[in-house]
Design a protein around this motif. Structure first.
Motif, PDB file in Angstrom:
ATOM      1  N   VAL A  61     -20.665   6.112 -31.668  1.00 60.68           N
ATOM      2  CA  VAL A  61     -20.730   7.655 -31.549  1.00 60.68           C
ATOM      3  C   VAL A  61     -20.734   8.049 -29.889  1.00 60.68           C
ATOM      4  CG1 VAL A  61     -22.206   9.629 -32.266  1.00 60.68           C
ATOM      5  CG2 VAL A  61     -21.762   7.295 -33.695  1.00 60.68           C
ATOM      6  N   ASP A  62     -21.710   7.481 -29.171  1.00 60.78           N
ATOM      7  CA  ASP A  62     -21.709   7.896 -27.874  1.00 60.78           C
ATOM      8  C   ASP A  62     -20.546   7.813 -27.025  1.00 60.78           C
ATOM      9  OD1 ASP A  62     -24.659   8.517 -28.167  1.00 60.78           O
ATOM     10  OD2 ASP A  62     -25.279   6.986 -27.179  1.00 60.78           O
ATOM     11  N   LEU A  63     -19.887   6.615 -27.334  1.00 63.09           N
ATOM     12  CA  LEU A  63     -18.490   6.547 -26.472  1.00 63.09           C
ATOM     13  C   LEU A  63     -17.594   7.750 -27.345  1.00 63.09           C
ATOM     14  CD1 LEU A  63     -17.852   2.782 -26.615  1.00 63.09           C
ATOM     15  CD2 LEU A  63     -18.652   4.119 -24.708  1.00 63.09           C
ATOM     16  N   GLY A  64     -17.718   7.994 -28.493  1.00 60.95           N
ATOM     17  CA  GLY A  64     -16.540   9.068 -29.021  1.00 60.95           C
ATOM     18  C   GLY A  64     -17.037  10.275 -28.338  1.00 60.95           C
ATOM     19  N   ASN A  65     -18.351  10.462 -27.936  1.00 62.26           N
ATOM     20  CA  ASN A  65     -18.768  11.853 -27.501  1.00 62.26           C
ATOM     21  C   ASN A  65     -18.238  11.796 -26.198  1.00 62.26           C
ATOM     22  OD1 ASN A  65     -20.328  12.905 -29.432  1.00 62.26           O
ATOM     23  ND2 ASN A  65     -22.095  11.979 -29.143  1.00 62.26           N
ATOM     24  N   LEU A  66     -18.002  10.815 -25.509  1.00 65.11           N
ATOM     25  CA  LEU A  66     -17.201  10.872 -23.937  1.00 65.11           C
ATOM     26  C   LEU A  66     -15.980  11.523 -24.134  1.00 65.11           C
ATOM     27  CD1 LEU A  66     -18.679   7.742 -22.303  1.00 65.11           C
ATOM     28  CD2 LEU A  66     -19.499  10.071 -22.126  1.00 65.11           C
ATOM     29  N   VAL A  67     -15.245  10.770 -25.171  1.00 64.96           N
ATOM     30  CA  VAL A  67     -13.819  11.115 -25.117  1.00 64.96           C
ATOM     31  C   VAL A  67     -13.680  12.345 -25.614  1.00 64.96           C
ATOM     32  CG1 VAL A  67     -11.835  10.417 -26.624  1.00 64.96           C
ATOM     33  CG2 VAL A  67     -13.274   8.895 -25.969  1.00 64.96           C
ATOM     34  N   ALA A  68     -14.709  13.003 -26.602  1.00 60.88           N
ATOM     35  CA  ALA A  68     -14.449  14.404 -26.918  1.00 60.88           C
ATOM     36  C   ALA A  68     -14.689  15.178 -25.921  1.00 60.88           C
ATOM     37  CB  ALA A  68     -15.601  14.756 -28.132  1.00 60.88           C
ATOM     38  N   LYS A  69     -15.701  15.067 -24.951  1.00 67.58           N
ATOM     39  CA  LYS A  69     -15.924  15.842 -24.055  1.00 67.58           C
ATOM     40  C   LYS A  69     -14.990  15.924 -22.966  1.00 67.58           C
ATOM     41  CE  LYS A  69     -19.163  16.150 -19.938  1.00 67.58           C
ATOM     42  NZ  LYS A  69     -20.455  15.602 -19.360  1.00 67.58           N
TER      43      LYS A  69
END
Length: 261
Positions: A61-69
């Motif tokens: 989830v944290d890695l996905g948040n980086l992509v989304a950002k």
């Protein structure tokens, strides 16, 4: 990582099911829903993705948040059966933009969708009750071993089933599988080492008894041909590793920094 057990299956959340892209980012990356990176996963798979205090959290989830950002959007998590993820059905039907589910890169899955660069090293492991004597597959002859359906752990168990002489019992998710070990419904279970070591830290009645060196790597999946999103994911992963952000996220969820090769 589904010949499912319907009575035990978790409820599946809803999501956009349009058959064509409805939005994109400023960088031109197509998205299922405008302003949102929709990511399919399968819960629970702690510490990669699981529910805590009403929110979905975890390493993936944290890695996905980086992509989304980096895309300038927010991430939305969709909990969906793993079979629909690993078969490519969810991505091909535009149910989600990406799939992040502690998912091993395999040749079969590569035929169904495209993978990002590897972001995590994994291998299979065996968990059993402390003092059970189930130290390896040979010790499970005539006994029951639990697997999570549609996973590489299931594949490994089936590959060694004839020689091991055990019976395979399938479960839809990790929680049901490990509960079965604790209740004695199965004598041991096989799954990825990361989730098993995390579980036994919180459940002292169980122990990881051995690992099988399968040399697996996790990747994030995208629909075949979605090069724009794939390139963005790879760029984000590369930047996070170079900046040290990846190491911080890894240590947050695993209590240590990743081993350096």
């Amino acid at each position: 990582m589904l010949a499912l057990l319907p009575a035990l299956a978790l409820a599946v959340a809803g999501c956009a099911t349009s058959t064509q892209t409805t939005g994109s980012t400023d960088s031109g990356v197509p998205l299922v829903k405008s302003g949102t990176l929709t990511v399919c996963t399968h819960l629970p798979y702690e510490p990669f993705q699981f529910e805590k205090d009403g929110q979905t959290v975890g390493f993936d989830v944290d890695l996905g948040n980086l992509v989304a950002k980096d895309l300038g959007v927010k991430q939305e998590i969709l909990d969906t059966p793993f079979e629909g993820i690993q078969s490519g059905q969810d991505l091909n039907n535009n149910k989600c933009d990406a799939a992040a589910a502690g998912m091993t890169i395999t040749d079969t899955r590569k035929q169904n969708f495209d993978f990002s660069d590897p972001y995590f090293e994994a291998t299979q492991a065996l968990v059993a009750k402390k003092g059970s004597g189930a130290k390896d597959l040979a010790a499970l002859k005539g006994k029951k071993i639990g697997v999570q359906a549609s996973t590489t752990g299931q594949e490994y168990a089936k590959k060694n089933e004839a020689a091991g002489g055990y019976t395979i019992i399938e479960f839809e998710d990790l929680a049901l599988q490990l509960t079965a070990v604790q209740t004695g419904a199965v004598d041991a279970a096989i799954n990825d080492n990361g989730v098993l070591y995390d579980y036994v830290k919180k459940n002292a009645d169980l122990e990881v008894v051995t690992e099988f060196q399968t040399g697996e790597q996790y990747g994030i999946g995208v629909k075949k041909g979605n090069k724009a999103l794939l390139d963005k994911i790879n760029a984000t992963l590369k930047k996070a590793k170079e900046s040290g952000e990846y190491d911080k996220i890894y240590e947050k969820w695993f209590g240590k920094k990743p081993d350096k090769k």
